[in-house]
Design an enzyme around this catalytic site. Structure first.
Site, PDB file in Angstrom:
ATOM      1  N   HIS A  88      49.895  42.371  42.743  1.00  0.00           N
ATOM      2  CA  HIS A  88      48.746  41.735  42.095  1.00  0.00           C
ATOM      3  C   HIS A  88      48.230  40.692  43.083  1.00  0.00           C
ATOM      4  CE1 HIS A  88      49.842  43.191  37.961  1.00  0.00           C
ATOM      5  NE2 HIS A  88      51.054  43.171  38.504  1.00  0.00           N
ATOM      6  N   TYR A  90      47.358  45.733  31.429  1.00  0.00           N
ATOM      7  CA  TYR A  90      47.772  44.365  31.736  1.00  0.00           C
ATOM      8  C   TYR A  90      46.925  43.338  30.992  1.00  0.00           C
ATOM      9  CZ  TYR A  90      51.411  44.597  35.315  1.00  0.00           C
ATOM     10  OH  TYR A  90      52.613  44.767  35.970  1.00  0.00           O
ATOM     11  N   ARG A 112      34.630  40.323  30.749  1.00  0.00           N
ATOM     12  CA  ARG A 112      33.834  40.706  29.580  1.00  0.00           C
ATOM     13  C   ARG A 112      34.736  41.050  28.392  1.00  0.00           C
ATOM     14  NH1 ARG A 112      31.465  46.427  31.817  1.00  0.00           N
ATOM     15  NH2 ARG A 112      30.156  44.953  32.910  1.00  0.00           N
ATOM     16  N   ASP A 122      34.884  26.264  47.045  1.00  0.00           N
ATOM     17  CA  ASP A 122      33.753  25.658  47.744  1.00  0.00           C
ATOM     18  C   ASP A 122      34.022  24.155  47.784  1.00  0.00           C
ATOM     19  OD1 ASP A 122      31.343  24.750  48.692  1.00  0.00           O
ATOM     20  OD2 ASP A 122      30.116  26.013  47.394  1.00  0.00           O
ATOM     21  N   ASP A 140      40.094  44.560  39.502  1.00  0.00           N
ATOM     22  CA  ASP A 140      39.770  44.298  38.101  1.00  0.00           C
ATOM     23  C   ASP A 140      38.521  43.445  37.931  1.00  0.00           C
ATOM     24  OD1 ASP A 140      41.829  45.812  37.056  1.00  0.00           O
ATOM     25  OD2 ASP A 140      43.269  44.177  37.166  1.00  0.00           O
ATOM     26  N   TYR A 146      43.225  49.022  41.970  1.00  0.00           N
ATOM     27  CA  TYR A 146      42.203  48.579  41.019  1.00  0.00           C
ATOM     28  C   TYR A 146      41.714  47.167  41.346  1.00  0.00           C
ATOM     29  CZ  TYR A 146      44.932  52.142  38.570  1.00  0.00           C
ATOM     30  OH  TYR A 146      45.631  53.271  38.259  1.00  0.00           O
TER      31      TYR A 146
END
Length: 648
Positions: free
Chosen positions: A439, A388, A312, A446, A304, A302
């Site tokens: 994970h 999670y 969101r 930057d 995420d 996944y």
């Protein structure tokens, strides 16, 4: 204790191109898209965020000058599967660009709430799914379906289609956590556009674990402890930081705070005492690859951020629970599926906290006894995604150190645990397994260490062999290797050699004539463990190296590509570095992959204590001496210099 709220803007006037998104801007962006004919009855917003201007444009911006506010909106037609990638200027009321996305080549837009919400109806209308449940004597109405991103495998019939794969979990009553009752050996593949099940794999019937996992049920948890005394954190004179809009000043630090639904919390234009260090810092992607190769679970990987836009779902944080002390909260605004503004109250938490001793010395010759307390400024948000929950904590310290800490908690993903055991899972409750997984996160840094022209050196310890120059064999020295091109700058950590990476400015030197710099200190845990020939290796190549360095390009924002969902692989970093651009004394971006390999414990059930991962950026030659010498002693009766213990 006070809670400072940031009022929502009511118009489109902004003072800086990196200010937080406002409700009015979301409304206006939707209007512009509608006026351009890009919306319709079945069109939904799969992604919406501020399209930040290029770095040079932002750095050239002057306070009070107008800012052209642009937003990127990825639109999805639920009826046809057609998707478009659009950029809108709300300042000018124009659609600046719009193009159709090519899913077989680029991948699909992320999965959205409207698609999650229909899954159970689609499954319960499928005869094969219902029959598989009936064979197990399970009422379909009691099953909570969990639709998950499909990845890309050798299924030609899935090319170009929006596919998810769904597991079922039995829920015994309204407050029952279904994660305790996985219906293992069974999975359904679903076409989200046609709303049909394309395949049901009923591999084997495994007993559904019966023991409940209701950690929030007092009858199951038992009596709570009564021995913990209250802890109060107070700042009688108020906090030491100030907030103006999204600009934060604390001690010698100055920065801006950002937020978007894909990356969550972002930090911008971080400087110390007027000297720039990082232009933009974020967690730009994460992937959770699972280790179980069984026919119903091999595809569990996944992303995420890129597949679910996990920020969101950010929590509204609570004083005394999520954050403790003198707190300042920031609300954030995102767009829902219909493109309407949705405000997440208290999404970002800011506060100071004590962090033990900063520096200390008791001198035997002079009798001097000095100690200073360390303090750090904390910027955090928490987001639940499925089972999670992830917390992201950026720390700024008094001595110029920057740190990111990721906290993983929530509920481990579950499976049935077979009677003979499993080489790929831990038994965490009777008959209940928790598969092994990783994970893996990618931080996009930057860098602007005293300017935009930076370079990276790999620095490590080099033991010296015994010989004329090392007769006793005790010598070791520091080895430094300049990473000159993108092909050189794909590196793995090595804690056996204390390997670090120094981001330096070759054009700016300290009093010793050495380039100023910041050291990236990795944890050095395992990179991606999947086989090099695997699908997930191709799709999450960023996680196979701890360090990548690229030339700055404003379009290169996400290490696994713009559209991760069902992307066939190779997008993002592996494509960009094929250009093999120079990164020696150039405008560069440092990408750091880090994370944990989780072999779940029984102690991780039914809810997991926080596990930690992250990295540190530490000044190395950026200052000519300890930059925290000017931190004053503690006052107000909290520190006695008459022989009392300092504490930590």
């Amino acid at each position: 204790m006070t809670i400072a709220e940031t009022p929502a803007a009511t118009d489109l006037g902004v003072a800086h191109p990196l200010e937080l998104t406002t409700e009015a801007e979301v409304v206006r962006a939707r209007e512009v898209l509608a006026e351009a004919g890009l919306l319709g009855q079945n069109v939904r917003f799969a992604f919406f965020a501020n399209e930040e201007p290029a770095k040079a444009e932002v750095l050239a911006h002057r306070d009070g000058a107008p800012a052209d506010r642009r937003f990127r909106a990825v639109l999805l037609d639920l009826a046809t599967g057609l998707s478009t990638d659009n950029v809108v200027s709300v300042t000018r009321g124009e659609v600046l660009s719009s193009r159709e996305i090519d899913p077989p080549r680029e991948g699909q837009p992320p999965i959205i709430d409207a698609e999650f919400e229909m899954i159970e109806d689609v499954l319960n209308a499928d005869a094969d799914w219902v029959a598989a449940l009936r064979r197990r004597e399970i009422d379909p109405a009691s099953v909570r379906a969990v639709p998950l991103s499909a990845g890309v495998y050798d299924y030609p019939e899935e090319i170009g289609r929006r596919i998810v794969r769904a597991f079922g979990f039995r829920q015994d009553h309204e407050r029952d956590h279904p994660w305790a009752h996985p219906i293992d050996g069974l999975v359904a593949y679903v076409d989200l556009t046609s709303r049909q099940v394309t395949r049901v794999i009923d591999h084997q019937e495994l007993p559904v674990p019966q023991t409940p996992g209701n950690f929030d049920d007092p009858q199951q948890v038992g009596p709570q402890r009564t021995t913990l005394k209250p802890i109060e954190i107070t700042q009688p004179e108020g906090p030491s930081f100030t907030v103006e809009g999204n600009r934060v000043r604390w001690e010698k630090w100055d920065l801006r705070i950002g937020f978007n639904e894909r990356e969550g919390l972002t930090l911008h234009q971080i400087s110390f005492d007027g000297r720039p260090i990082i232009y933009r810092a974020s967690v730009a992607e994460m992937v959770v690859p699972y280790a179980d190769p069984s026919p119903v679970r091999f595809w569990q990987n996944y992303f995420d951020c890129g597949e679910y836009m996990f920020a969101r779902y950010a929590d509204s944080l609570q004083l005394g629970c999520d954050c403790l002390g003198e707190i300042h909260y920031l609300d954030t605004v995102i767009a829902d599926d219909l493109g309407n503004p949705q405000t997440i109250s208290n999404a970002i938490c800011m506060h100071e906290e004590d962090y033990g001793v900063l520096w200390k010395h008791s001198d035997m010759f002079t009798g001097s006894r000095e100690v200073r307390r360390q303090r750090r400024m904390v910027f955090s948000f928490f987001t639940p995604i499925g089972n999670y929950d992830y917390g992201f904590y950026w720390y700024l310290y008094l001595d110029g150190t920057i740190q990111l800490e990721v906290k993983a908690t929530g509920i481990v993903f579950t499976s049935a645990y077979p009677e003979g055991g499993s080489p790929y899972a831990t038994e965490v409750a009777p008959g209940l397994g928790a598969p092994y997984h990783q994970h893996m996160f990618s931080a996009r840094l930057d860098m602007t260490v005293d300017g935009v022209r930076n370079a990276v050196e790999e620095v490590e310890a080099l033991p010296m062999p015994m010989g004329p120059d090392n007769p006793r064999g005790n010598a070791f020295r520091q080895s430094r290797t300049r990473l000159r091109r993108e092909s050189d700058a794909q590196r793995t950590a090595d804690q056996s050699r204390v390997r670090t990476w120094h981001i330096i400015n070759p054009e700016v030197t300290n009093q010793f004539g050495k380039p100023v710099g910041y050291a990236l200190l990795p944890e050095g845990k395992a990179a991606l463990l999947a086989d090099d020939a695997s699908s997930i290796h191709a799709r999450a190549t960023f996680a196979t190296k701890h360090l990548w360095v690229t030339r700055y390009d404003p379009a290169q924002r996400y290490p696994a590509g713009d559209f991760v969902n069902q992307n066939p692989g190779g997008a993002g970093l592996p494509v960009w570095v094929q250009a093999d651009r120079s990164v020696d004394g150039e405008d560069i971006v440092v990408w750091h992959s880090f994370g944990t390999t989780h072999f779940p414990r029984p102690e991780d059930w039914p809810v997991m204590p926080v596990d930690y991962t992250g990295f540190t950026l530490k000044p190395v030659g950026f200052f000519d001496r300890n930059p925290a010498l000017d931190v004053p002693p503690s006052r107000g009766g909290h520190c006695s210099m008459n022989g009392d213990s300092d504490g930590d």
